[in-house]
Design an enzyme around this catalytic site. Structure first.
Site, short mmCIF file in Angstrom:
data_model
loop_
_atom_site.label_atom_id
_atom_site.label_comp_id
_atom_site.label_asym_id
_atom_site.label_seq_id
_atom_site.Cartn_x
_atom_site.Cartn_y
_atom_site.Cartn_z
N LYS A 137 0.85 -1.20 0.00
CA LYS A 137 0.00 0.00 0.00
C LYS A 137 0.88 1.25 0.00
CE LYS A 137 -3.91 1.91 2.70
NZ LYS A 137 -4.79 1.69 3.86
N SER A 182 -9.79 1.78 3.08
CA SER A 182 -8.91 2.56 2.24
C SER A 182 -7.90 1.74 1.45
CB SER A 182 -8.16 3.58 3.10
OG SER A 182 -7.30 2.92 4.00
N SER A 184 -9.92 -0.74 7.18
CA SER A 184 -9.36 -0.54 5.85
C SER A 184 -8.69 -1.74 5.20
CB SER A 184 -8.38 0.62 5.86
OG SER A 184 -9.10 1.81 5.74
#
Ligand code: GLN
Length: 482
Positions: A78, A153, A177
């Site tokens: 990420k 997210s 997330s």
């Protein structure tokens, strides 16, 4: 054979038996990344670095030298996690050109285990969001149906793993997330216990809640990843030195006498009927195989979402103060003095959702409101923790939905912030209590959208999640064959 569609543990065996080289695999991977580019799952790729690392692993293997347990396996990170020499943008305009100057411990551990990092995943800006629509680099699409959001997210991480761009991806989970996008994309997402994985080198959102974890396509893959990631790190004082069990020993077990907690608060009127049906069906399978259910009551579940938005925004406001165009971040081109420089840089650099959190956070921390909001939220947090502690005196694991509904359409909730925040209602209480939890697929709705089931365990007992999760996975897989 489509090697990219294998699970991480399966490709590991193929690489070990030298059926395929890492270089070949990495090349296939980049081809796949190009073919699925329209998903917008990645912000950047590191092809040169990846091929170099793959060749190195192949060379070691050909000389029968010792290699790590992830040797040669393509993995995605990420974009709020630093890797030296790559851009770490947090999907923000503010950090569009920020180059990492060091590597996060979690990534270093993967590299030391031989993993090949192939790219950095798209995400909601600064990890604030539930749909991956707040990214400066554009929305990410759900590979199951591209009209739908992948969740957020860590939407890029989930979309990438679900579309076979890599065998696992790291995400971060402050309020859901990792689990919410895993649930929307039909993959497995683990939020480890708070403190289980080092956050050194991970851009902080809400430091008392943030945790790094893997997104994978199977429960066993998740166990392998956690084995590599877990452990105390001198550079992160919140990381724990609690003993790390052999997580793989929990795989392929039975569930006899397992006590499953069912809290009524997760099965309210808001819960979509198809989601409810799939979760109930899975619980029935466990019961048929010797597990027992225990009814639980978590009365403080209701205020958990408010507690989360107060605590996380307060911490975000403090953490994001460093992005001022001087210490970090893109500087405004024209300004009259230092205050104007801060003002303009922050105004131009941050997106709307991030600004909303900073305003909310500064408000709840302001002198007149500190006691009424922040202090009160911290008190309620203690009550929530205690309720979970008491619940785990009666059961081994808790089962609930990850989200009340499957994925929603792109744009559907963009202008309704409360509806967006409410998608996290089943995931945030877990972060508030610091517990480990995993989302795994347990079926699809009539439109073919994945449904996620959440397994929640006592602190540092990820093993019971792997044990139960791998059992469910096998049982549901078996049903498909019938
Ligand atoms: N969707 C939640 C939020 O926007 C959770 C985010 C996260 O876990 N990073 O705050």
């Amino acid at each position: 054979m489509d090697y990219l569609k294998l699970n991480l543990w399966e490709i590991k065996e193929k690489l070990e038996s030298k059926e395929i080289t890492s270089e070949e695999l990495v090349k296939l991977c980049f081809q796949r990344i190009k073919e699925t580019k329209e998903l917008n799952a990645l912000i950047s790729t590191c092809e040169e670095m990846a091929l170099k690392q793959a060749k190195l692993i192949d060379e070691k293997r050909s000389k029968n030298e010792k290699v790590g347990i992830l040797a040669g396996i393509p993995i995605i990170i990420k974009d709020n996690i630093n890797i030296e020499g790559t851009k770490t943008t947090c999907a923000s305009k503010f950090l569009e050109n920020y180059q990492s100057i060091y590597t996060a411990t979690c990534v270093q551990k993967l590299i030391d285990a031989g993993a090949v990092i192939v790219g950095k995943a798209n995400m909601d800006e600064f990890a604030m969001g539930s749909s991956n629509e707040t990214s400066y680099f554009g929305v990410v699409h759900n590979p199951v149906d591209t009209d739908y959001v992948p969740g957020g997210s860590s939407g890029g991480s989930a979309s990438a793993v679900a579309s076979y761009q890599g065998f696992s991806a790291l995400g971060t989970d402050t309020g859901g997330s990792i689990r919410e996008p895993a649930s929307f994309c039909g993959v497995v997402g683990l939020k480890p216990t708070y403190g289980r994985v080092s956050r050194y080198g991970v851009v902080a959102f809400a430091s008392s809640l943030d945790q790094v974890g893997p997104i994978t396509r199977s429960v066993k893959d998740s166990a392998i990843m956690l084995q590599v990631l877990a452990g105390r790190d001198e550079n992160d004082m919140t990381s724990s030195n609690t003993e790390i069990p052999n997580y793989l020993k929990a795989i392929d077990f039975d569930v006899k006498n397992l006590k499953i907690g069912i809290a009524k608060q997760f099965f309210n009127d808001q819960l979509n009927s198809e989601v409810k049906e799939k979760i109930s069906h899975t619980i029935d399978i466990l019961v048929k195989n010797g597990a027992q259910t225990v009814d639980l009551d978590l009365p403080s579940f209701a205020p958990a979402l408010s507690v989360y938005y107060i605590i996380s925004s307060a911490e975000a406001a403090s953490n994001l103060a460093r992005f001022d165009g001087v210490k970090y971040g893109r500087r405004a081109e024209k300004f009259s003095d230092i205050v104007d420089l801060y003002f303009k840089s922050r105004t131009q650099g941050f997106g709307k959702e991030v600004k909303r959190r900073i305003m909310l956070g500064n408000y709840v921390l302001s002198s007149g409101y500190f006691d009424a909001y922040y202090n009160k939220a911290k008190k309620v947090q203690k009550v929530i923790k205690k309720e979970f502690d008491d619940a785990f005196k009666k059961c081994d694991i808790l089962i609930c939905p990850t989200t009340a509904n499957p994925a929603f359409k792109i744009g559907e909730k963009s202008n309704d912030h409360l509806a967006m925040y409410l998608t996290d209602i089943f995931t945030v209480p877990i972060n508030i209590a610091g517990l480990p939890a995993m989302s795994m697929p347990c079926g699809k709705n009539k439109d073919g959208l994945p449904i996620g089931l959440q397994l929640v365990a006592p602190m540092f007992n990820e093993s019971v999640i792997f044990k139960t999760g791998s059992f469910i996975e096998k049982a549901l897989e078996g049903e498909k064959d019938v």
